[in-house]
Each structure stands twice: as C-alpha cells, then as structure tokens.
Scaffold this motif. Structure first.
Motif, mmCIF file in Angstrom:
data_model
loop_
_atom_site.group_PDB
_atom_site.id
_atom_site.type_symbol
_atom_site.label_atom_id
_atom_site.label_comp_id
_atom_site.label_asym_id
_atom_site.label_seq_id
_atom_site.Cartn_x
_atom_site.Cartn_y
_atom_site.Cartn_z
ATOM 1 N N VAL A 48 -100.311 -8.658 -49.569
ATOM 2 C CA VAL A 48 -100.867 -7.442 -50.181
ATOM 3 C C VAL A 48 -100.188 -6.189 -49.629
ATOM 4 O O VAL A 48 -99.920 -5.231 -50.358
ATOM 5 C CB VAL A 48 -102.406 -7.360 -49.971
ATOM 6 N N PHE A 49 -99.874 -6.189 -48.348
ATOM 7 C CA PHE A 49 -99.244 -5.008 -47.741
ATOM 8 C C PHE A 49 -97.967 -4.618 -48.485
ATOM 9 O O PHE A 49 -97.723 -3.448 -48.769
ATOM 10 C CB PHE A 49 -98.920 -5.268 -46.264
ATOM 11 N N TYR A 50 -97.154 -5.623 -48.800
ATOM 12 C CA TYR A 50 -95.830 -5.323 -49.371
ATOM 13 C C TYR A 50 -95.927 -4.766 -50.788
ATOM 14 O O TYR A 50 -95.107 -3.955 -51.194
ATOM 15 C CB TYR A 50 -94.922 -6.559 -49.310
ATOM 16 N N GLU A 51 -96.956 -5.190 -51.514
ATOM 17 C CA GLU A 51 -97.075 -4.634 -52.870
ATOM 18 C C GLU A 51 -97.419 -3.151 -52.798
ATOM 19 O O GLU A 51 -97.043 -2.380 -53.679
ATOM 20 C CB GLU A 51 -98.103 -5.407 -53.709
ATOM 21 N N GLY A 52 -98.108 -2.758 -51.722
ATOM 22 C CA GLY A 52 -98.387 -1.335 -51.525
ATOM 23 C C GLY A 52 -97.250 -0.612 -50.813
ATOM 24 O O GLY A 52 -96.953 0.544 -51.108
ATOM 25 N N HIS A 53 -96.618 -1.299 -49.876
ATOM 26 C CA HIS A 53 -95.593 -0.665 -49.041
ATOM 27 C C HIS A 53 -94.415 -0.141 -49.865
ATOM 28 O O HIS A 53 -93.917 0.953 -49.600
ATOM 29 C CB HIS A 53 -95.103 -1.670 -48.002
ATOM 30 N N LEU A 54 -93.970 -0.904 -50.843
ATOM 31 C CA LEU A 54 -92.758 -0.497 -51.580
ATOM 32 C C LEU A 54 -92.955 0.840 -52.285
ATOM 33 O O LEU A 54 -92.212 1.791 -52.012
ATOM 34 C CB LEU A 54 -92.305 -1.614 -52.523
ATOM 35 N N PRO A 55 -93.956 0.980 -53.159
ATOM 36 C CA PRO A 55 -94.161 2.294 -53.780
ATOM 37 C C PRO A 55 -94.610 3.360 -52.781
ATOM 38 O O PRO A 55 -94.233 4.531 -52.921
ATOM 39 C CB PRO A 55 -95.241 2.042 -54.837
ATOM 40 N N ALA A 56 -95.387 2.977 -51.768
ATOM 41 C CA ALA A 56 -95.866 3.977 -50.793
ATOM 42 C C ALA A 56 -94.691 4.553 -50.020
ATOM 43 O O ALA A 56 -94.609 5.773 -49.807
ATOM 44 C CB ALA A 56 -96.878 3.354 -49.828
ATOM 45 N N PHE A 57 -93.787 3.705 -49.591
ATOM 46 C CA PHE A 57 -92.633 4.209 -48.841
ATOM 47 C C PHE A 57 -91.804 5.146 -49.713
ATOM 48 O O PHE A 57 -91.366 6.208 -49.269
ATOM 49 C CB PHE A 57 -91.761 3.046 -48.334
ATOM 50 N N SER A 58 -91.593 4.772 -50.961
ATOM 51 C CA SER A 58 -90.810 5.618 -51.868
ATOM 52 C C SER A 58 -91.506 6.958 -52.074
ATOM 53 O O SER A 58 -90.873 8.018 -52.019
ATOM 54 C CB SER A 58 -90.609 4.915 -53.213
ATOM 55 N N PHE A 59 -92.807 6.900 -52.302
ATOM 56 C CA PHE A 59 -93.557 8.136 -52.514
ATOM 57 C C PHE A 59 -93.579 8.993 -51.243
ATOM 58 O O PHE A 59 -93.296 10.192 -51.282
ATOM 59 C CB PHE A 59 -94.994 7.806 -52.962
ATOM 60 N N THR A 61 -91.571 9.085 -48.721
ATOM 61 C CA THR A 61 -90.269 9.574 -48.270
ATOM 62 C C THR A 61 -89.703 10.619 -49.221
ATOM 63 O O THR A 61 -89.285 11.695 -48.793
ATOM 64 C CB THR A 61 -89.289 8.388 -48.130
ATOM 65 N N LEU A 62 -89.691 10.293 -50.489
ATOM 66 C CA LEU A 62 -89.031 11.205 -51.438
ATOM 67 C C LEU A 62 -89.964 12.333 -51.904
ATOM 68 O O LEU A 62 -89.595 13.509 -51.862
ATOM 69 C CB LEU A 62 -88.511 10.424 -52.654
ATOM 70 N N VAL A 63 -91.155 11.975 -52.314
ATOM 71 C CA VAL A 63 -92.019 12.975 -52.956
ATOM 72 C C VAL A 63 -92.765 13.802 -51.913
ATOM 73 O O VAL A 63 -92.759 15.030 -51.959
ATOM 74 C CB VAL A 63 -92.995 12.286 -53.938
ATOM 75 N N LYS A 64 -93.375 13.114 -50.929
ATOM 76 C CA LYS A 64 -94.182 13.841 -49.953
ATOM 77 C C LYS A 64 -93.319 14.543 -48.905
ATOM 78 O O LYS A 64 -93.357 15.755 -48.767
ATOM 79 C CB LYS A 64 -95.151 12.869 -49.263
ATOM 80 N N LYS A 65 -92.504 13.734 -48.175
ATOM 81 C CA LYS A 65 -91.682 14.353 -47.124
ATOM 82 C C LYS A 65 -90.531 15.166 -47.706
ATOM 83 O O LYS A 65 -90.226 16.261 -47.244
ATOM 84 C CB LYS A 65 -91.090 13.268 -46.202
ATOM 85 N N GLY A 66 -89.869 14.625 -48.718
ATOM 86 C CA GLY A 66 -88.683 15.287 -49.265
ATOM 87 C C GLY A 66 -89.037 16.531 -50.057
ATOM 88 O O GLY A 66 -88.546 17.618 -49.776
ATOM 89 N N GLN A 117 -94.670 9.441 -60.050
ATOM 90 C CA GLN A 117 -94.172 10.645 -59.372
ATOM 91 C C GLN A 117 -92.740 10.454 -58.842
ATOM 92 O O GLN A 117 -91.954 11.389 -58.847
ATOM 93 C CB GLN A 117 -95.118 11.047 -58.242
ATOM 94 N N VAL A 118 -92.423 9.259 -58.385
ATOM 95 C CA VAL A 118 -91.057 9.007 -57.904
ATOM 96 C C VAL A 118 -90.081 9.101 -59.077
ATOM 97 O O VAL A 118 -89.022 9.739 -58.990
ATOM 98 C CB VAL A 118 -90.952 7.624 -57.217
ATOM 99 N N ALA A 123 -85.816 11.771 -62.138
ATOM 100 C CA ALA A 123 -85.335 12.244 -63.439
ATOM 101 C C ALA A 123 -85.065 13.739 -63.433
ATOM 102 O O ALA A 123 -84.102 14.200 -64.046
ATOM 103 C CB ALA A 123 -86.350 11.884 -64.529
ATOM 104 N N SER A 124 -85.910 14.504 -62.730
ATOM 105 C CA SER A 124 -85.744 15.955 -62.858
ATOM 106 C C SER A 124 -86.100 16.757 -61.612
ATOM 107 O O SER A 124 -86.044 17.980 -61.649
ATOM 108 C CB SER A 124 -86.595 16.449 -64.042
ATOM 109 N N GLY A 125 -86.473 16.095 -60.508
ATOM 110 C CA GLY A 125 -86.836 16.847 -59.294
ATOM 111 C C GLY A 125 -85.620 17.426 -58.591
ATOM 112 O O GLY A 125 -84.490 16.995 -58.824
ATOM 113 N N ASP A 126 -85.900 18.366 -57.696
ATOM 114 C CA ASP A 126 -84.823 19.019 -56.950
ATOM 115 C C ASP A 126 -84.513 18.164 -55.713
ATOM 116 O O ASP A 126 -84.839 18.528 -54.584
ATOM 117 C CB ASP A 126 -85.326 20.417 -56.546
#
Ligand code: AVJ
Ligand code: FE
Length: 426
Positions: A48-59, A61-66, A117-118, A123-126
C-alpha cells in the motif's frame, strides 16, 4: 527574452509521466487484493505504501517544494514521503499494518489529485527556472520521472517474493530457459582511463551521485566475458562454500550463520533438486541464467575462485561500447548468459548492461566535488556509510530511461532481493 537553451520538451515529459503511471497501474493491477497490505520484504513497507509513495513523491517534490503550491492532504504526503532501505526489520503484524495505512480508495483518491496537479505542472507550470535550486534545468521534473521508473523495479522484486497465486500471470509469457551454459572465459583489458561521472550541463539530468565529471586511470585487469551462471555457482554451493568462513567477510559470515543461509535466495530446494523462484512459477534451476545473489555471496564466490569483484572503474572501462541486453521490462526473469552477444562491449564483455545489475567491490561514495541535489538532498547522501556497494548496469526490470553510462545503483552487502548478478575480475 529569448530562451535558446530550454531543455523542456513538455509533450515528451507528459508522455513519460503517463507511461510511468500506466506501468505502475499495471503492476499494482497484477496483484490479488489480499496482497495489498502485505509486506513481501520485511525490510520494506507494505505494498500500500508504494501506491501512495509514487504520486506523493512527485507531488511533494515538483508541485509543493518546486512550485510552492499548497498541500492536498498533509498527513498523507508525510506518510508517503519516504520509505527506503531501513536497516532493521519491521515486525508489525498484518492487523496493525492495516490499521495504520489508509484504505485503497483513499490512496487512489489522493493519487488522482496528485497526478492531476503534477500533469498540470508538466504541461504548463513554470518548472524550468535558471538559478532556482530545484528547477534549474528542470531538475525536479526529471527527478520525479526517474524516481517512479526506479521504483517500478522495487515493485517487481517485491512482487517476486509474493506467493504465485497472488499474481496474475500474463498469458503469453514463458521464461526463456534455452541456451547452453557458456564456457568460462576471461578477457584482458589493458590499462587506460574510465569516465565515471558527468558534468551537470552535459546531459539533461543525472542524479547528484553521478556528478561531477570524474575520470580515473585503471590499471590492466582481467574480467569474465559472462556473468556467473547458476551452473557455476552451484559448484560453489556443492563445494561447501556456505559452510566455510574463509570465503566471507566477518560481517557477512555472521549473517550466513545467524540466518542459516545455505544458497541464493532465488534458489529453492525440493527433495534433492534445485529450483529457481521465477516471477510466476518455480522452474528447474536454469543452468545458463546468471545467478542472482547478494554482494556478500558474490564476493565469497569470487574469493573461492581466487578472484575478486571488479571495481566500479573496472566495470566502467570494461563496459564501454556495450548495448543493452535484457532490460526495460522485456522479461519477468533473466535470460541465458551469452544469448545477446550483439550487446557486447568494445572488449567483448557481454551482458554488462542488462540481464541483472552487476555488483562491484566499490563502496558507494561521492565523487570529488559532490553536492547533494536540492530536489532530493537525502537521495544519495544518506547512503555514503561504507555499508552500501555500487551496482552498475541494469536488470530486466530497469527502465530504458535509466540506462545511461553514469547511472549508479547501490544496496547493502547482504540485501538478497534485487536482480543483481556478478562476474569475477583479477
Ligand atoms: C537507488 C534503487 C537504491 O530503491 O532504495 C527510491 C532508489 N530512492 N526512492 C532505493 C530510491 C528513493 C533507491 N536505489
Ligand atoms: Fe522513493
């Protein structure tokens, strides 16, 4: 302002993200429901962790931190943030595990919003900003894409340990077990240079541990043309290799004794016969397949043969000119050693990029001038501890996007779960 140097091919990156997500979905879709909260490897989180980890890490790293955007669900983002390589076994029982983790519907709802959101950012984020710690050369974009691709290999070697009845086997799949055991042959490589690292600016993306460019002089050495096969490793087992402390480092010998290990994890014994635990079935031990073993077992075999594992620099030198052999999910299991001679390196060494990662004798350490990457500062730095060894090359479960010469992988010496093989050097 004219931007001449953009490396952002947005449609290609969006397509890669979709490709990643589709493959991850297919991998989770292979499993029976009862596997979802199970923990096929005690050292790693439940599935179960990995099904959440993949999108969570992407979100994260890119959307929240970036991009500095707000949370979707702060608790889930924290829960799914990290889960690699713990050094002590988790002993939680299934009921407790189930109580701590969200339901599958909750995980999927979170993943759907993270994906949305990722994809919007891709597609269009800075997402490419010169001088920005995470977005210079769009670092966070490549970081999340390669992260998911890498974890697909994690998933496969976890799935490998599950009971066969919990996996749906693709109907057309049959492991390739033909092929004679190749003769042992040693190739002499003259002294020369090997390039291990790469500068930030020379490729679209590389992890921090691949940087900066780093070249070393390698003295002349000899290396096996082929990986050590099951047939060859069986000689070590039959000769009592697992009963003789002389071949093992003291810390590895303690592991062999304490865990009562008598053969590679991928081997199983029934009656007086050896079998290979394949992804979907138990097979009579295919003699021509590369043996998959831990670093500890690889090093013990090499010592028994009066040889050693190659260093990372020797691998790099031997591998120049190689083409990939069994990679990119082309098979669920290995293929016979020596069955892809077209991929041989300039020196004639075969299967260096594919059919199983290759253990080296080199402890995982930074190259001179290393700087931890801002998008994932712990990625490498947490593992420069002398306990992890560099693996090079690729396995059948390594995505083609990761097949660059400078890519480095690493695991603890006594981690027996990965698709890792070896060959001897002298
Ligand atoms: C580089 C494969 C050792 O799986 O532990 C995934 C990759 N790091 N998420 C691992 C990784 C964070 C890592 N390896
Ligand atoms: Fe991860």
């Amino acid at each position: 302002m004219i931007s001449t140097s953009s490396i952002l091919d947005r449609p290609a990156l969006v397509a890669w993200y979709h490709r990643n997500r589709a493959r991850s979905r297919a991998l989770f879709g292979m499993l029976a429901d009862e596997a979802y909260y199970s923990q096929p490897i005690a050292l790693r989180h439940p599935i179960v962790f990995y099904e959440g980890h993949l999108p969570a890490f992407s979100f994260n790293t890119l959307v929240k931190k970036g991009l500095g955007r707000p949370s979707i669900d702060a608790a889930l983002e924290r829960l799914f943030a990290r889960g690699i390589d713990p050094d002590a076994e988790r002993t939680l029982q299934t009921a407790e595990v189930r109580a701590r983790w969200p339901t599958r519907d909750e995980v999927r709802a979170f993943a759907a919003e993270a994906d949305r959101q990722v994809l919007d950012a891709l597609a269009s984020g800075d997402v490419e900003r010169p001088g920005h710690p995470l977005l210079d050369r769009a670092e966070a974009v490549f970081c999340i894409l390669e992260h998911e691709a890498m974890h697909q290999e994690t998933l496969l070697y976890m799935w490998h340990r599950l009971p066969f009845e919990q996996k749906h086997r693709p109907t057309e799949y049959a492991p390739r077990v033909d092929g004679p055991v190749p003769a042992v042959e040693c190739i002499a490589i003259p002294a020369g240079r090997a390039t291990l690292g790469v500068d930030r600016e020379s490729i679209p993306f590389g992890w921090d541990n691949e940087r900066p460019a780093y070249a070393v002089d390698v003295p002349a050495f000899e290396i096996d043309r082929h990986d050590v096969t099951n047939a060859r490793f069986l000689e070590f087992v039959a000769a009592g290799g697992y009963d003789d402390f002389r071949w093992w480092r003291p810390e590895d010998w303690r592991w062999i004794e304490n865990e009562r290990i008598t053969h590679p994890l991928f081997w199983e014994r029934a009656g007086d016969r050896w079998y290979w635990r394949g992804m979907f079935e138990q097979l009579p031990l295919p003699p021509s397949w590369p043996v998959y073993v831990s670093h500890a077992e690889a090093a013990a075999f090499a010592r028994w043969r009066d040889a050693r594992l190659p260093t990372e620099a020797e691998f790099q030198r031997a591998a120049s000119g190689s083409a990939p052999s069994v990679v990119d999910f082309s098979s669920w299991d290995p293929e016979p050693a020596g069955s892809h001679p077209a991929g041989a390196s300039a020196w004639g060494v075969e299967d260096l990029i594919g059919n199983g990662w290759e253990w080296t004798s080199t402890p995982f350490a930074p190259f001179p001038g290393f700087r931890a990457m801002a998008s994932y500062p712990e990625y490498s730095a947490d593992f420069f501890d002398g306990e992890h060894f560099v693996m090079k090359g690729a396995s059948p479960a390594t995505a083609r996007e990761l097949l660059r010469p400078t890519f480095r992988n690493w695991f603890r010496a006594r981690y027996p779960y990965v698709y890792a093989t070896f060959r001897c050097a002298r």
